[in-house]
Write a protein that holds these residues in place. Sequence first.
Motif, PDB file in Angstrom:
ATOM      1  N   LYS A  38       0.777  -1.094   0.044  1.00  0.00           N
ATOM      2  CA  LYS A  38      -0.098   0.218  -0.001  1.00  0.00           C
ATOM      3  C   LYS A  38       0.815   1.253  -0.135  1.00  0.00           C
ATOM      4  N   GLN A 179       9.593  23.327   8.451  1.00  0.00           N
ATOM      5  CA  GLN A 179       8.345  22.623   8.487  1.00  0.00           C
ATOM      6  C   GLN A 179       7.897  22.675   9.871  1.00  0.00           C
ATOM      7  N   THR A 268      -2.185   7.898   2.401  1.00  0.00           N
ATOM      8  CA  THR A 268      -1.745   6.614   1.808  1.00  0.00           C
ATOM      9  C   THR A 268      -2.750   6.402   0.859  1.00  0.00           C
TER      10      THR A 268
HETATM   11  N1  LIG Z   1       8.033  17.841  10.878  1.00  0.00           N
HETATM   12  C1  LIG Z   1       7.227  17.380  11.957  1.00  0.00           C
HETATM   13  O1  LIG Z   1       7.453  17.581  12.969  1.00  0.00           O
HETATM   14  C2  LIG Z   1       6.223  16.416  11.450  1.00  0.00           C
HETATM   15  C3  LIG Z   1       5.277  16.032  12.140  1.00  0.00           C
HETATM   16  C4  LIG Z   1       4.163  15.202  11.724  1.00  0.00           C
HETATM   17  C5  LIG Z   1       4.095  14.895  10.284  1.00  0.00           C
HETATM   18  N2  LIG Z   1       5.248  15.524   9.606  1.00  0.00           N
HETATM   19  C6  LIG Z   1       5.113  15.241   8.090  1.00  0.00           C
HETATM   20  O2  LIG Z   1       3.875  15.593   7.454  1.00  0.00           O
HETATM   21  C7  LIG Z   1       3.275  14.775   6.687  1.00  0.00           C
HETATM   22  C8  LIG Z   1       1.803  14.702   6.947  1.00  0.00           C
HETATM   23  O3  LIG Z   1       1.466  14.486   8.258  1.00  0.00           O
HETATM   24  P1  LIG Z   1       0.364  13.298   8.601  1.00  0.00           P
HETATM   25  O4  LIG Z   1       0.511  12.222   7.777  1.00  0.00           O
HETATM   26  O5  LIG Z   1       0.114  13.278  10.132  1.00  0.00           O
HETATM   27  O6  LIG Z   1      -1.326  14.053   8.202  1.00  0.00           O
HETATM   28  P2  LIG Z   1      -2.071  14.151   7.020  1.00  0.00           P
HETATM   29  O7  LIG Z   1      -1.307  13.965   5.520  1.00  0.00           O
HETATM   30  O8  LIG Z   1      -3.095  15.058   7.201  1.00  0.00           O
HETATM   31  O9  LIG Z   1      -2.628  12.374   7.098  1.00  0.00           O
HETATM   32  C9  LIG Z   1      -2.911  12.066   8.546  1.00  0.00           C
HETATM   33  C10 LIG Z   1      -3.901  10.504   8.396  1.00  0.00           C
HETATM   34  O10 LIG Z   1      -5.155  11.440   8.093  1.00  0.00           O
HETATM   35  C11 LIG Z   1      -5.848  10.484   7.143  1.00  0.00           C
HETATM   36  N3  LIG Z   1      -6.272  11.457   6.152  1.00  0.00           N
HETATM   37  C12 LIG Z   1      -5.685  12.188   5.226  1.00  0.00           C
HETATM   38  N4  LIG Z   1      -6.425  12.952   4.327  1.00  0.00           N
HETATM   39  C13 LIG Z   1      -7.696  12.498   4.877  1.00  0.00           C
HETATM   40  C14 LIG Z   1      -9.001  12.905   4.372  1.00  0.00           C
HETATM   41  N5  LIG Z   1      -8.930  13.921   3.247  1.00  0.00           N
HETATM   42  N6  LIG Z   1     -10.371  12.534   5.154  1.00  0.00           N
HETATM   43  C15 LIG Z   1      -9.726  11.451   6.155  1.00  0.00           C
HETATM   44  N7  LIG Z   1      -8.809  11.189   6.591  1.00  0.00           N
HETATM   45  C16 LIG Z   1      -7.736  11.516   5.917  1.00  0.00           C
HETATM   46  C17 LIG Z   1      -4.601   9.588   6.303  1.00  0.00           C
HETATM   47  O11 LIG Z   1      -5.441   8.456   6.201  1.00  0.00           O
HETATM   48  P3  LIG Z   1      -5.381   7.649   4.859  1.00  0.00           P
HETATM   49  O12 LIG Z   1      -3.686   7.261   4.691  1.00  0.00           O
HETATM   50  O13 LIG Z   1      -5.873   6.432   5.212  1.00  0.00           O
HETATM   51  O14 LIG Z   1      -5.780   8.244   3.726  1.00  0.00           O
HETATM   52  C18 LIG Z   1      -3.755   9.701   7.581  1.00  0.00           C
HETATM   53  O15 LIG Z   1      -3.714   8.442   8.126  1.00  0.00           O
HETATM   54  C19 LIG Z   1       3.870  13.426   7.234  1.00  0.00           C
HETATM   55  O16 LIG Z   1       3.920  12.118   6.334  1.00  0.00           O
HETATM   56  C20 LIG Z   1       5.175  13.751   7.658  1.00  0.00           C
HETATM   57  O17 LIG Z   1       6.127  13.723   6.403  1.00  0.00           O
HETATM   58  C21 LIG Z   1       6.219  16.264  10.017  1.00  0.00           C
END
Ligand SMILES: NC(=O)c1ccc[n+]([C@@H]2O[C@H](COP(=O)([O-])OP(=O)(O)OC[C@H]3O[C@@H](n4cnc5c(N)ncnc54)[C@H](OP(=O)(O)O)[C@@H]3O)[C@@H](O)[C@H]2O)c1
Length: 302
Positions: A38, A179, A268
């Motif tokens: 996935k 970031q 994802t």
């Molecule tokens: N610098 C830092 O301190 C820091 C901290 C945290 C994160 N990050 C970076 O930021 C990136 C994004 O953060 P993140 O993964 O927490 O946030 P995200 O992209 O918003 O996704 C978080 C979760 O929400 C779900 N999701 C996403 N879009 C959605 C939607 N439209 N409707 C319902 N559920 C949804 C996703 O599930 P599905 O996968 O099932 O779609 C995923 O499990 C990370 O991959 C990382 O690279 C950086």
Amino acid sequence: MKKIALHKTDSQTLIDSSRLIYGCMRISGDNTQADKVKGKQAIEAALAAGYNHFDHADIYGGGQCESLFGELLKQTPSLRDNIIITSKAGIRRNPQHYDFSHDYLTQSVDNSLTRLNTDYLDLFLLHRPDYLFNAEQVADTFKQLKASGKVKHFGVSNFKPSQVTLLQSAMDEPLLVNQIEINIHNISSLLDGTLDQCQQLGITPIAWCPLGGVAYPAWGNTFTAADEKRISVEINRQAEKYQCQAWQVILAWLLKHPANISPIIGSTTPERIQAATESLTIEYSHQDWYHLLEARNGYPQP
Ligand SMILES: NC(=O)c1ccc[n+]([C@@H]2O[C@H](COP(=O)([O-])OP(=O)(O)OC[C@H]3O[C@@H](n4cnc5c(N)ncnc54)[C@H](OP(=O)(O)O)[C@@H]3O)[C@@H](O)[C@H]2O)c1
């Protein structure tokens, strides 16, 4: 996909990044075979949708996220020249503390390069500020990493403006990104000078968890049920107006800011990864930006 120049001057653009960045923090899932398949499909969906910038950290999935990405690069080495890879270090586990020492940062970069199957990182970020950091020493570590060819450019994550100023003052080259968490719940970067500093110094703010408080609860959520209701009514009104999904409204809200915020998309789900790019075409109004801020705050701007 629209591009954004990370640190553009009259004479040069250091990095041409897709405006949306793909976040690799969840690509290895629980490290099962099915989760890894996935995760690879998610990266492929991001590439197909035009993302050219992939965000990693040494600690994501305990290193498994970088390893999975490295498998893909091994299968398709030609990919490397066409993408930007960011990784981060500075958070140590077991016991957990922040550490910007020379030995730890250089070792972490070496480990990331091995896992990712690459000779260099385009961008290396300090993950969270180590309150005990010595700016001169970090700048020296950066110099050595650059001279070795292992890192092309540098940035920070979760830094306050004073910390950026301190580190930048010791460096000969520009920090390209900060970031930070920016979403409808966490707007501290709007209020504490972080986004102003980004504009002033040409630093690109990269928003992690951009959908916090809309698609899922934000970190440290303090919204009451009444707050959530008010925000959702306004977001749904705007989604109707712009003929898009509610969560795409919040991406448009972030993209509207003149600091050129680049949201990181960490879903994802291939459909969501693709659909996020539609937010780049929303002609979002100045007035709606304030309507949403007021719905978030629960009071009108004075
Ligand atoms: N610098 C830092 O301190 C820091 C901290 C945290 C994160 N990050 C970076 O930021 C990136 C994004 O953060 P993140 O993964 O927490 O946030 P995200 O992209 O918003 O996704 C978080 C979760 O929400 C779900 N999701 C996403 N879009 C959605 C939607 N439209 N409707 C319902 N559920 C949804 C996703 O599930 P599905 O996968 O099932 O779609 C995923 O499990 C990370 O991959 C990382 O690279 C950086």
